[in-house]
Design an enzyme around this catalytic site. Structure first.
Site, PDB file in Angstrom:
ATOM      1  N   ASP A  21       3.492  12.837  -4.727  1.00 29.84           N
ATOM      2  CA  ASP A  21       2.628  11.725  -5.105  1.00 29.84           C
ATOM      3  C   ASP A  21       1.999  11.225  -3.802  1.00 29.84           C
ATOM      4  O   ASP A  21       2.527  11.490  -2.710  1.00 29.84           O
ATOM      5  CB  ASP A  21       3.482  10.632  -5.761  1.00 29.84           C
ATOM      6  CG  ASP A  21       2.695   9.371  -6.004  1.00 29.84           C
ATOM      7  OD1 ASP A  21       1.597   9.456  -6.565  1.00 29.84           O
ATOM      8  OD2 ASP A  21       3.173   8.286  -5.597  1.00 29.84           O
ATOM      9  N   ASP A  23       0.004   7.696  -3.214  1.00 32.90           N
ATOM     10  CA  ASP A  23       0.106   6.262  -2.943  1.00 32.90           C
ATOM     11  C   ASP A  23       1.563   5.798  -2.971  1.00 32.90           C
ATOM     12  O   ASP A  23       2.228   5.894  -4.000  1.00 32.90           O
ATOM     13  CB  ASP A  23      -0.686   5.463  -3.996  1.00 32.90           C
ATOM     14  CG  ASP A  23      -2.167   5.837  -4.022  1.00 32.90           C
ATOM     15  OD1 ASP A  23      -2.761   5.993  -2.951  1.00 32.90           O
ATOM     16  OD2 ASP A  23      -2.720   5.958  -5.130  1.00 32.90           O
ATOM     17  N   GLY A  58       1.836   3.998  -9.911  1.00 34.80           N
ATOM     18  CA  GLY A  58       1.784   5.374 -10.409  1.00 34.80           C
ATOM     19  C   GLY A  58       0.919   5.575 -11.645  1.00 34.80           C
ATOM     20  O   GLY A  58       0.634   6.695 -12.032  1.00 34.80           O
ATOM     21  N   ARG A  61      -5.894   4.194 -13.643  1.00 27.58           N
ATOM     22  CA  ARG A  61      -6.662   2.945 -13.496  1.00 27.58           C
ATOM     23  C   ARG A  61      -6.755   2.125 -14.779  1.00 27.58           C
ATOM     24  O   ARG A  61      -6.477   0.925 -14.780  1.00 27.58           O
ATOM     25  CB  ARG A  61      -8.069   3.272 -12.980  1.00 27.58           C
ATOM     26  CG  ARG A  61      -8.782   2.070 -12.412  1.00 27.58           C
ATOM     27  CD  ARG A  61     -10.161   2.457 -11.890  1.00 27.58           C
ATOM     28  NE  ARG A  61     -10.083   3.498 -10.874  1.00 27.58           N
ATOM     29  CZ  ARG A  61     -11.127   4.218 -10.451  1.00 27.58           C
ATOM     30  NH1 ARG A  61     -12.325   3.993 -10.960  1.00 27.58           N
ATOM     31  NH2 ARG A  61     -10.966   5.144  -9.516  1.00 27.58           N
ATOM     32  N   ASP A 182       7.324   7.453  -5.852  1.00 26.85           N
ATOM     33  CA  ASP A 182       7.800   6.087  -5.602  1.00 26.85           C
ATOM     34  C   ASP A 182       7.752   5.243  -6.875  1.00 26.85           C
ATOM     35  O   ASP A 182       8.120   4.071  -6.845  1.00 26.85           O
ATOM     36  CB  ASP A 182       6.932   5.398  -4.540  1.00 26.85           C
ATOM     37  CG  ASP A 182       5.528   5.141  -5.046  1.00 26.85           C
ATOM     38  OD1 ASP A 182       4.905   6.097  -5.555  1.00 26.85           O
ATOM     39  OD2 ASP A 182       5.062   3.989  -4.969  1.00 26.85           O
TER      40      ASP A 182
HETATM   41  C1  BG6 Z   1      -1.827   5.782  -8.411  1.00 26.06           C
HETATM   42  C2  BG6 Z   1      -1.431   4.394  -8.003  1.00 26.06           C
HETATM   43  O1  BG6 Z   1      -1.553   6.679  -7.370  1.00 26.06           O
HETATM   44  O2  BG6 Z   1      -3.221   5.848  -8.703  1.00 26.06           O
HETATM   45  C3  BG6 Z   1      -1.833   3.407  -9.078  1.00 26.06           C
HETATM   46  O3  BG6 Z   1      -0.032   4.342  -7.808  1.00 26.06           O
HETATM   47  C4  BG6 Z   1      -3.319   3.541  -9.398  1.00 26.06           C
HETATM   48  O4  BG6 Z   1      -1.538   2.109  -8.622  1.00 26.06           O
HETATM   49  C5  BG6 Z   1      -3.626   4.981  -9.767  1.00 26.06           C
HETATM   50  O5  BG6 Z   1      -3.654   2.695 -10.492  1.00 26.06           O
HETATM   51  C6  BG6 Z   1      -5.108   5.216 -10.042  1.00 26.06           C
HETATM   52  O6  BG6 Z   1      -5.840   5.024  -8.868  1.00 26.06           O
HETATM   53  P1  BG6 Z   1      -7.410   4.985  -8.776  1.00 26.06           P
HETATM   54  O7  BG6 Z   1      -7.686   5.094  -7.293  1.00 26.06           O
HETATM   55  O8  BG6 Z   1      -7.949   6.161  -9.530  1.00 26.06           O
HETATM   56  O9  BG6 Z   1      -7.858   3.713  -9.366  1.00 26.06           O
HETATM   57 MG    MG Z   2       2.892   6.333  -5.980  1.00 24.52          MG
END
Ligand code: BG6
Ligand code: MG
Length: 230
Positions: A21, A23, A58, A61, A182
């Site tokens: 993963d 983020d 995780g 959006r 995480d």
């Molecule tokens: C995940 C994050 O990696 O990506 C989430 O943990 C986030 O918090 C998700 O909502 C989607 O991200 P993005 O950048 O497409 O809005």
């Molecule tokens: Mg993550």
């Protein structure tokens, strides 16, 4: 020669793939997602609790937006929700503009090369549509054999899709893959895909993982291989 013999024997017996993963595992962008959602909630004058913040971890959006809006979700049309998600993404993109290799979390720069040196293919499996620019800012996009992002699957975590796509791109059977996560949703997604799950960060959040470590710096390839010997 003895040294390379040891490495070679681990290589041939390892026979697994590693999926990371992004983020909160590779880079501390989880705090920016959280901050961007908090600002949106503040603008809308709705509460944003710690439980909600954790539940967005995780999760893709639009699913995260549903968590943030909670009981207020019914007040918004689909069009308005799309605009709110876009607004959050604008704030998030501003927040990540300054990311540099210094924002990488401990171990990302050592564990991945160590696994690759042992012949273990490594992929990114992220729900984020911003994953590629983030990896490029960190200067580590080239380190991975496959990068699977929010653009590459339909059902987000806790569905296993993102990791199944990653497994297929590195050519490793799902049951021979280990996922580093995480988020609670990510641990569930790994297990739903029949994969091993290493929980990173907070042990309360990644409960149910097969192995826990605070950071990637605390994990060794030997520990990972042992997961497949069980
Ligand atoms: C995940 C994050 O990696 O990506 C989430 O943990 C986030 O918090 C998700 O909502 C989607 O991200 P993005 O950048 O497409 O809005
Ligand atoms: Mg993550």
């Amino acid at each position: 020669m003895v040294k390379s013999g040891i490495i070679y024997s681990m290589d041939t017996r390892a026979g697994f793939g590693a999926i990371f993963d992004l983020d909160g595992v590779i880079v501390s962008t989880d705090k920016y997602h959280r901050e961007a959602w908090r600002r949106l909630a503040d603008e809308l004058r709705i509460p944003f609790t710690e439980a909600q913040a954790q539940a967005t971890r995780g999760v893709d959006r639009m699913a995260s937006l549903a968590v943030v809006l909670g009981e207020h979700a019914g007040k918004f049309t689909d069009e308005q929700k799309a605009a709110l998600a876009e607004r959050k993404n604008g704030v998030y993109k501003e927040l990540i503009k300054g990311i540099t290799p210094a924002d990488a979390l401990p171990g990302a720069d050592t564990l991945v090369p160590a696994l690759k040196a042992l012949g273990i293919p490594c992929a990114i499996g992220s729900a984020s549509k911003n994953a590629k620019p983030v990896l490029e800012s960190l200067g580590i996009a080239g380190m991975f054999d496959a990068i699977v992002t929010g653009y590459d699957f339909t059902h987000g975590k806790p569905a296993p899709d993102v990791f199944l796509v990653a497994a297929s791109r590195i050519g490793v059977e799902a049951s021979r893959c280990v996922v580093f996560e995480d988020a609670a949703a990510g641990i569930q997604a790994a297990h739903a895909g029949g994969m091993k799950a290493v929980g990173i960060g907070n042990p309360e959040i990644v409960r149910g993982c097969d192995l826990f470590a605070r950071t990637l710096a605390d994990v060794t390839p030997v520990q990972i291989r042992a997961l497949f010997a069980l």
